[in-house]
Design an enzyme around this catalytic site. Structure first.
Site, PDB file in Angstrom:
ATOM      1  N   ASP A 113       1.336   6.209   2.231  1.00 48.37           N
ATOM      2  CA  ASP A 113       0.143   5.332   2.240  1.00 48.37           C
ATOM      3  C   ASP A 113      -1.032   6.212   2.327  1.00 48.37           C
ATOM      4  O   ASP A 113      -2.202   5.629   2.409  1.00 48.37           O
ATOM      5  CB  ASP A 113       0.083   4.442   3.283  1.00 48.37           C
ATOM      6  CG  ASP A 113       0.924   3.222   2.939  1.00 48.37           C
ATOM      7  OD1 ASP A 113       1.054   2.645   1.653  1.00 48.37           O
ATOM      8  OD2 ASP A 113       1.544   2.520   4.112  1.00 48.37           O
ATOM      9  N   ASP A 171       4.556  -1.252  -3.259  1.00 53.32           N
ATOM     10  CA  ASP A 171       3.178  -0.964  -2.857  1.00 53.32           C
ATOM     11  C   ASP A 171       2.769   0.608  -3.037  1.00 53.32           C
ATOM     12  O   ASP A 171       1.467   1.064  -3.224  1.00 53.32           O
ATOM     13  CB  ASP A 171       3.007  -0.936  -1.379  1.00 53.32           C
ATOM     14  CG  ASP A 171       3.606  -2.290  -0.714  1.00 53.32           C
ATOM     15  OD1 ASP A 171       4.512  -2.709  -1.438  1.00 53.32           O
ATOM     16  OD2 ASP A 171       2.968  -2.766   0.012  1.00 53.32           O
TER      17      ASP A 171
END
Length: 388
Positions: A113, A171
């Site tokens: 991330d 994601d």
């Protein structure tokens, strides 16, 4: 080489095709002033050594995170964007102060991330200042993210914990912009190679024939073959988790911007058409398109905000008729999110701008609450629309 960081990019075609609605522009101006007030309030209620995460309107309790949590970069990035809109130097100073707590994450190789965590705030800071210090942080972040790529699977690994073997979540598409920027900035094409390989593999393996997507695809580390397709945050393995659909839409639109590969544009258009065919007329989706409790279940403002921002950009790349459709859908989403049903009054909602997002319903986490990334993409969508 010349450095170019495009964060709020509006394609030239968009400015020629579309004219923003004056009443919506006035609403956006009101929203941005309110956001400034809210984020001052949020900053005042967040201890200096942590990052905002969410707020429980039922208990009045704030939830925060350390710098290693995936949402840590959103609040300072939102503050920087609000500074760009409103010139509030207090928010600018607050953003930079919290970003100093984030700097060590540039060396974190344990997370997929880093695009969210680092590119959102430091990319914005670099766009604003051109500081080589921010560019260096971004380059180190890209190098760390690149260590999670496997040429066997053709993807960046998501989680490292059991029982997953080599999970890749939709994601991840959002974190590829960090790699695209690093390649453009440095001239090192290896970063772009990773981003393109990941995007192309995900296009083949995550997407169903109707252009909905799975949340998680698990790969065999020895052969690269797909082992399973599942969900972690959606209603079921075969359902369409709303924010996942929005991540994919945004990710492929962004990949087209950086590569001009028309496969990515086609993919983004197909995803957009799937989304618009399956969400309510007010353009705020239910948390999962296939929850059998619809309409008696939760909406997800965060998914609507991500979608609206992506649609505004996609409209400038698509042919005129679908482009017009995407702009109109984004306008509807922005109006709905700006209504009292979703936009919090000043001094409420813990300082967040939007109410009613869903983090992870299956594990009963962050349900019907404000979320930092909902505000971040809502502000981005408004600024993109205003730039038209």
């Amino acid at each position: 080489m010349k450095h170019l960081l495009i964060v709020l990019l509006i394609p030239m075609a968009a400015t020629a095709q579309f004219h923003p609605d004056p009443s919506l522009l006035r609403t956006i101006d009101t929203n941005l002033r309110l956001a400034d007030t809210q984020y001052r309030y949020l900053a005042a209620h967040t201890p200096g050594d942590v990052f905002p995460r969410t707020f429980d309107p039922k208990t009045g309790a704030w939830t925060t995170s350390g710098p290693g949590w995936w949402t840590s970069g959103f609040a300072p990035a939102t503050m920087l964007r609000l500074y760009s809109a409103n010139h509030d130097t207090a928010l600018y100073r607050e953003a930079l102060r919290r970003m100093r707590l984030l700097e060590n994450e540039q060396y974190d190789r344990s997370t997929h991330d880093l695009g969210f965590m680092m590119f959102c705030p430091f990319g914005e800071a670099y766009r604003m200042t051109g500081s080589t210090a921010y560019a260096d942080i971004l380059m180190n972040s890209a190098r760390s993210l690149g260590t999670r790529f496997s040429p066997i699977t053709g993807c960046i690994r998501s989680w490292d914990f059991a029982p997953w073997r080599y999970p890749v979540i939709i994601d991840n598409m959002m974190n590829l912009e960090l790699l695209c920027w690093a390649s453009h900035h440095s001239g090192d094409t290896s970063f772009l190679h990773i981003a393109v390989t990941h995007a192309s593999t995900t296009m083949r393996q995550h997407y169903r024939p109707d252009y909905s997507c799975y949340h998680v695809v698990e790969y065999d580390t020895a052969t690269g073959a797909v082992i399973d397709r599942k969900t972690a945050q959606g209603y079921s393995d075969s359902s369409s988790w709303a924010r996942g659909q929005a991540w994919g839409l945004y990710g492929y639109t962004m990949m087209y911007r950086w590569t001009h590969d028309r496969r990515y544009l086609s993919q983004a258009i197909h995803i957009a058409d799937f989304i618009l065919a399956h969400i309510p007329a007010d353009r705020v989706p239910y948390w999962d398109y296939n929850d059998p409790r619809i309409p008696d279940t939760y909406r997800d403002a965060s998914a609507a905000a991500v979608m609206a921002s992506a649609l505004i950009e996609l409209a400038g790349y698509a042919p005129p008729l679908p482009g017009w459709k995407y702009i109109k859908a984004a306008e509807t989403a922005l109006r709905t999110l700006s209504s009292p049903a979703y936009r919090a009054p000043a001094g409420t909602n813990g300082g967040y701008l939007l109410m009613h997002s869903v983090g992870n319903l299956p594990v009963k986490a962050e349900i019907d609450v404000p979320l930092t990334y909902a505000d971040y993409y809502f502000v981005e969508a408004m600024l993109r629309y205003r730039a038209l």
